[in-house]
Design a protein around this motif. Sequence first.
Motif, mmCIF file in Angstrom:
data_model
loop_
_atom_site.group_PDB
_atom_site.id
_atom_site.type_symbol
_atom_site.label_atom_id
_atom_site.label_comp_id
_atom_site.label_asym_id
_atom_site.label_seq_id
_atom_site.Cartn_x
_atom_site.Cartn_y
_atom_site.Cartn_z
ATOM 1 N N LEU A 188 0.838 -1.197 0.000
ATOM 2 C CA LEU A 188 0.000 0.000 0.000
ATOM 3 C C LEU A 188 0.879 1.255 0.000
ATOM 4 N N GLY A 189 1.921 1.258 0.817
ATOM 5 C CA GLY A 189 2.841 2.391 0.851
ATOM 6 C C GLY A 189 3.527 2.620 -0.475
ATOM 7 N N ILE A 190 3.965 1.550 -1.120
ATOM 8 C CA ILE A 190 4.621 1.661 -2.423
ATOM 9 C C ILE A 190 3.651 2.212 -3.456
ATOM 10 N N ALA A 191 2.432 1.681 -3.477
ATOM 11 C CA ALA A 191 1.439 2.137 -4.449
ATOM 12 C C ALA A 191 1.124 3.619 -4.259
ATOM 13 N N LEU A 192 0.944 4.045 -3.021
ATOM 14 C CA LEU A 192 0.664 5.460 -2.761
ATOM 15 C C LEU A 192 1.858 6.334 -3.140
ATOM 16 N N VAL A 249 1.793 9.617 -5.599
ATOM 17 C CA VAL A 249 1.883 10.988 -5.075
ATOM 18 C C VAL A 249 3.314 11.462 -4.846
ATOM 19 N N GLY A 250 4.263 10.562 -4.828
ATOM 20 C CA GLY A 250 5.642 10.946 -4.564
ATOM 21 C C GLY A 250 6.086 10.474 -3.191
ATOM 22 N N THR A 251 7.348 10.700 -2.897
ATOM 23 C CA THR A 251 7.933 10.140 -1.676
ATOM 24 C C THR A 251 8.237 11.194 -0.617
ATOM 25 N N ASP A 252 7.655 12.361 -0.738
ATOM 26 C CA ASP A 252 7.881 13.425 0.237
ATOM 27 C C ASP A 252 7.494 12.943 1.635
ATOM 28 N N LYS A 253 8.308 13.286 2.626
ATOM 29 C CA LYS A 253 8.065 12.854 4.010
ATOM 30 C C LYS A 253 6.712 13.332 4.540
ATOM 31 N N SER A 254 6.252 14.506 4.100
ATOM 32 C CA SER A 254 4.960 14.990 4.596
ATOM 33 C C SER A 254 3.818 14.101 4.105
ATOM 34 N N TYR A 255 3.958 13.539 2.901
ATOM 35 C CA TYR A 255 2.927 12.614 2.404
ATOM 36 C C TYR A 255 2.934 11.332 3.223
ATOM 37 N N GLU A 256 4.137 10.856 3.544
ATOM 38 C CA GLU A 256 4.258 9.651 4.371
ATOM 39 C C GLU A 256 3.603 9.880 5.728
ATOM 40 N N ALA A 257 3.866 11.024 6.332
ATOM 41 C CA ALA A 257 3.281 11.338 7.638
ATOM 42 C C ALA A 257 1.760 11.402 7.545
ATOM 43 N N GLU A 258 1.252 11.964 6.452
ATOM 44 C CA GLU A 258 -0.201 12.058 6.280
ATOM 45 C C GLU A 258 -0.833 10.674 6.146
ATOM 46 N N LEU A 278 0.410 7.788 7.295
ATOM 47 C CA LEU A 278 0.496 7.109 8.592
ATOM 48 C C LEU A 278 -0.548 7.648 9.565
ATOM 49 N N SER A 279 -0.762 8.953 9.530
ATOM 50 C CA SER A 279 -1.785 9.556 10.380
ATOM 51 C C SER A 279 -3.169 9.039 9.999
ATOM 52 N N GLY A 280 -3.422 8.937 8.702
ATOM 53 C CA GLY A 280 -4.714 8.430 8.242
ATOM 54 C C GLY A 280 -4.943 6.976 8.644
ATOM 55 N N ILE A 281 -3.907 6.164 8.560
ATOM 56 C CA ILE A 281 -4.028 4.760 8.961
ATOM 57 C C ILE A 281 -4.304 4.658 10.456
ATOM 58 N N LYS A 282 -3.583 5.440 11.255
ATOM 59 C CA LYS A 282 -3.808 5.438 12.702
ATOM 60 C C LYS A 282 -5.247 5.866 13.010
ATOM 61 N N HIS A 283 -5.698 6.891 12.338
ATOM 62 C CA HIS A 283 -7.066 7.364 12.553
ATOM 63 C C HIS A 283 -8.085 6.276 12.173
ATOM 64 N N GLY A 284 -7.836 5.579 11.079
ATOM 65 C CA GLY A 284 -8.718 4.487 10.675
ATOM 66 C C GLY A 284 -8.781 3.378 11.715
#
Length: 73
Positions: A37-41, A45-54, A56-62
């Motif tokens: 899932l991380g690779i596909a995303l 969208v790219g590999t910017d750290k802010s996207y990764e943080a977003e 991870l935050s979304g998964i935690k919220h889910g």
Amino acid sequence: MSSRPTVNIDELLKTLRTSVQTLPSNDLELCDLANELGIALAELVGTDKSYEAEVLSGIKHGFDLARKNTEVR
């Protein structure tokens, strides 16, 4: 002006389906599925750290929402 990337759901599912189908087993471990899932995303969208943080935050919220829904039942 920076804009947040959006993800085309059809492209995400196509990319994820292709990558998961190439894994050796239909019994995926949770870590394997999260990796794919991380690779596909990241591919979409790219590999910017802010996207990764977003993500991870979304998964935690889910997970938090799923726990709350389980507790209510």
